[in-house]
Motif scaffolding. Sequence first.
Motif, PDB file in Angstrom:
ATOM      1  N   LEU A  56       0.822  -1.212   0.000  1.00  0.00           N
ATOM      2  CA  LEU A  56       0.000   0.000   0.000  1.00  0.00           C
ATOM      3  C   LEU A  56       0.854   1.259   0.000  1.00  0.00           C
ATOM      4  N   LEU A  57       2.002   1.219   0.659  1.00  0.00           N
ATOM      5  CA  LEU A  57       2.856   2.400   0.748  1.00  0.00           C
ATOM      6  C   LEU A  57       3.684   2.611  -0.516  1.00  0.00           C
ATOM      7  N   SER A  58       4.076   1.532  -1.186  1.00  0.00           N
ATOM      8  CA  SER A  58       4.913   1.656  -2.384  1.00  0.00           C
ATOM      9  C   SER A  58       4.115   1.787  -3.674  1.00  0.00           C
ATOM     10  N   LEU A  59       2.842   1.379  -3.668  1.00  0.00           N
ATOM     11  CA  LEU A  59       2.045   1.410  -4.887  1.00  0.00           C
ATOM     12  C   LEU A  59       1.898   2.809  -5.491  1.00  0.00           C
ATOM     13  N   PRO A  60       1.676   3.872  -4.716  1.00  0.00           N
ATOM     14  CA  PRO A  60       1.524   5.194  -5.344  1.00  0.00           C
ATOM     15  C   PRO A  60       2.719   5.589  -6.216  1.00  0.00           C
ATOM     16  N   GLY A  61       3.929   5.260  -5.779  1.00  0.00           N
ATOM     17  CA  GLY A  61       5.099   5.573  -6.589  1.00  0.00           C
ATOM     18  C   GLY A  61       5.133   4.777  -7.874  1.00  0.00           C
ATOM     19  N   ARG A  62       4.769   3.489  -7.804  1.00  0.00           N
ATOM     20  CA  ARG A  62       4.747   2.655  -9.016  1.00  0.00           C
ATOM     21  C   ARG A  62       3.704   3.192  -9.995  1.00  0.00           C
ATOM     22  N   ILE A  63       2.544   3.589  -9.461  1.00  0.00           N
ATOM     23  CA  ILE A  63       1.485   4.111 -10.328  1.00  0.00           C
ATOM     24  C   ILE A  63       1.904   5.431 -10.965  1.00  0.00           C
ATOM     25  N   ALA A  64       2.543   6.308 -10.191  1.00  0.00           N
ATOM     26  CA  ALA A  64       3.000   7.583 -10.747  1.00  0.00           C
ATOM     27  C   ALA A  64       3.981   7.350 -11.892  1.00  0.00           C
ATOM     28  N   ASP A  65       4.880   6.377 -11.740  1.00  0.00           N
ATOM     29  CA  ASP A  65       5.823   6.048 -12.812  1.00  0.00           C
ATOM     30  C   ASP A  65       5.084   5.565 -14.059  1.00  0.00           C
ATOM     31  N   LEU A  66       4.093   4.705 -13.866  1.00  0.00           N
ATOM     32  CA  LEU A  66       3.307   4.203 -14.996  1.00  0.00           C
ATOM     33  C   LEU A  66       2.579   5.338 -15.708  1.00  0.00           C
ATOM     34  N   ALA A 101      -2.928   0.676  15.011  1.00  0.00           N
ATOM     35  CA  ALA A 101      -2.432   1.531  13.932  1.00  0.00           C
ATOM     36  C   ALA A 101      -1.308   2.432  14.427  1.00  0.00           C
ATOM     37  N   ARG A 102      -1.441   2.947  15.632  1.00  0.00           N
ATOM     38  CA  ARG A 102      -0.380   3.802  16.176  1.00  0.00           C
ATOM     39  C   ARG A 102       0.923   3.035  16.337  1.00  0.00           C
ATOM     40  N   ARG A 103       0.823   1.744  16.611  1.00  0.00           N
ATOM     41  CA  ARG A 103       2.026   0.928  16.805  1.00  0.00           C
ATOM     42  C   ARG A 103       2.614   0.432  15.489  1.00  0.00           C
ATOM     43  N   ASN A 104       1.761   0.126  14.502  1.00  0.00           N
ATOM     44  CA  ASN A 104       2.225  -0.618  13.331  1.00  0.00           C
ATOM     45  C   ASN A 104       2.240   0.171  12.028  1.00  0.00           C
ATOM     46  N   TRP A 105       1.530   1.278  11.956  1.00  0.00           N
ATOM     47  CA  TRP A 105       1.529   2.073  10.735  1.00  0.00           C
ATOM     48  C   TRP A 105       2.534   3.215  10.856  1.00  0.00           C
ATOM     49  N   PRO A 106       3.029   3.719   9.724  1.00  0.00           N
ATOM     50  CA  PRO A 106       3.976   4.834   9.788  1.00  0.00           C
ATOM     51  C   PRO A 106       3.318   6.110  10.311  1.00  0.00           C
ATOM     52  N   GLU A 107       4.136   6.990  10.811  1.00  0.00           N
ATOM     53  CA  GLU A 107       3.635   8.272  11.291  1.00  0.00           C
ATOM     54  C   GLU A 107       2.946   9.014  10.151  1.00  0.00           C
ATOM     55  N   GLY A 108       1.834   9.651  10.467  1.00  0.00           N
ATOM     56  CA  GLY A 108       1.062  10.378   9.463  1.00  0.00           C
ATOM     57  C   GLY A 108      -0.126   9.605   8.934  1.00  0.00           C
ATOM     58  N   ARG A 134     -12.388   5.709  11.292  1.00  0.00           N
ATOM     59  CA  ARG A 134     -11.852   6.411  10.133  1.00  0.00           C
ATOM     60  C   ARG A 134     -10.360   6.086  10.028  1.00  0.00           C
ATOM     61  N   ASP A 135      -9.940   5.526   8.881  1.00  0.00           N
ATOM     62  CA  ASP A 135      -8.502   5.362   8.681  1.00  0.00           C
ATOM     63  C   ASP A 135      -8.073   6.193   7.480  1.00  0.00           C
ATOM     64  N   THR A 136      -6.824   6.621   7.492  1.00  0.00           N
ATOM     65  CA  THR A 136      -6.309   7.473   6.421  1.00  0.00           C
ATOM     66  C   THR A 136      -5.345   6.727   5.501  1.00  0.00           C
ATOM     67  N   LEU A 137      -5.258   5.399   5.651  1.00  0.00           N
ATOM     68  CA  LEU A 137      -4.393   4.593   4.795  1.00  0.00           C
ATOM     69  C   LEU A 137      -5.130   4.043   3.579  1.00  0.00           C
ATOM     70  N   ALA A 138      -6.409   3.716   3.718  1.00  0.00           N
ATOM     71  CA  ALA A 138      -7.164   3.120   2.621  1.00  0.00           C
ATOM     72  C   ALA A 138      -7.161   4.041   1.401  1.00  0.00           C
ATOM     73  N   ALA A 139      -7.159   3.426   0.238  1.00  0.00           N
ATOM     74  CA  ALA A 139      -7.121   4.175  -1.018  1.00  0.00           C
ATOM     75  C   ALA A 139      -7.984   3.457  -2.044  1.00  0.00           C
ATOM     76  N   ARG A 140      -8.100   4.094  -3.197  1.00  0.00           N
ATOM     77  CA  ARG A 140      -8.815   3.435  -4.297  1.00  0.00           C
ATOM     78  C   ARG A 140      -8.100   3.751  -5.600  1.00  0.00           C
ATOM     79  N   LEU A 141      -8.319   2.877  -6.568  1.00  0.00           N
ATOM     80  CA  LEU A 141      -7.857   3.103  -7.927  1.00  0.00           C
ATOM     81  C   LEU A 141      -8.945   2.599  -8.865  1.00  0.00           C
ATOM     82  N   TYR A 142      -8.809   2.950 -10.144  1.00  0.00           N
ATOM     83  CA  TYR A 142      -9.773   2.423 -11.115  1.00  0.00           C
ATOM     84  C   TYR A 142      -9.124   1.219 -11.777  1.00  0.00           C
ATOM     85  N   PRO A 143      -9.627   0.006 -11.523  1.00  0.00           N
ATOM     86  CA  PRO A 143      -8.935  -1.192 -12.006  1.00  0.00           C
ATOM     87  C   PRO A 143      -8.619  -1.165 -13.496  1.00  0.00           C
TER      88      PRO A 143
END
Length: 368
Positions: A56-66, A101-108, A134-143
Amino acid sequence: MVGLWCALIAARRGATVTLIEKRKCGAGASGGVLGALMPHQPVGWNAKKQFQLDGLLSLPGRIADLERATGVDCGYRRVGRLMPIAHAEKRRQSAQWAYGARRNWPEGLDWTVLEGNPAPGWLADTVPVHGCNRDTLAARLYPRGLVGALGAAVSAMPKIRIKEQAEAIDVADEIGLFDGAVLAPGATILAAGTGSFPLVDPADPHRIGRGVKGQGALLAPAAPVDPGLPILFDRGVYVIAHDSGHVAVGSTSEDSYAAPETTDSQLDALIDKASALCPALDGARIAERWAGVRPRAAGREPLVGPLPGRARLVLATGGFKITFAIAHLMAEAAVALAAGEPPPQALPAAFLPESRLRETSLTPPRSA
């Protein structure tokens, strides 16, 4: 989608690739309408949850490159997620998830328990009886956007040959195609979704995995909807606003079905539940009804790695609902293993076929 990632990554590493597709690239579950990228609950932390978080954290960069390389919009946005809390016990569990989430997710990135309804007009006032998660990690894309970008990137690579409408019926040391052709690759990655399971074990494919049918729909709201609104999720029902102006709803999980790509009354019931959850869908028109089958490996975790007894045959399949979030990491690992190298990121032990499958003869009958 996993196969497209594999082909692209392998070609970028210098390999000559033949991509074999039974229908069209992106057919099946990869060409759906929902596009939810949902993190696991951040408690009971383990290697699988960490792997999905890394995806989930690395996908945005891969998508931006694509998107830069192809000009194709993948429809990605990290919008977060709202989940109504229906009863007091769920409220107690929610506090544990927030702590996890406070223990296992990155800050922010966080998980917050909110009072009342934080999104009136989007979430029905009658639903969050005990507040909302409410979580701020979930995302969506258009398959179809992601599949289109991958397809465009793969098509532009001179080292990749694409064979669509080509069915593999044998994936031992050689690959036998239904039309009688035979390929002799240096290594093979099997990323055929539900089609992978009978190729690995034609006598007992359910030992390897099975298909789970899902139905969903794209709705056209009567009034414009902000595409930045959070994903709504409640008791198996997803509501996701996309940049196109459509709202996707889904999805069923059907272990038994007669028509894998046909929608029915179960989708009608799902749309009714989504409309009760989201008042913005009142009066919405159904723009598309969709059904497809997602690959679920036995044991639920995906299968990534060489098949026992077949070092030149690497599996990359069975990710079920988390595939979109981790497909690029599955592909990076599979390509490295096919080249005889360790994966760039260690795979959870539960993903490895050697942990879950016995050796198989891989001698399927040459028939339709």
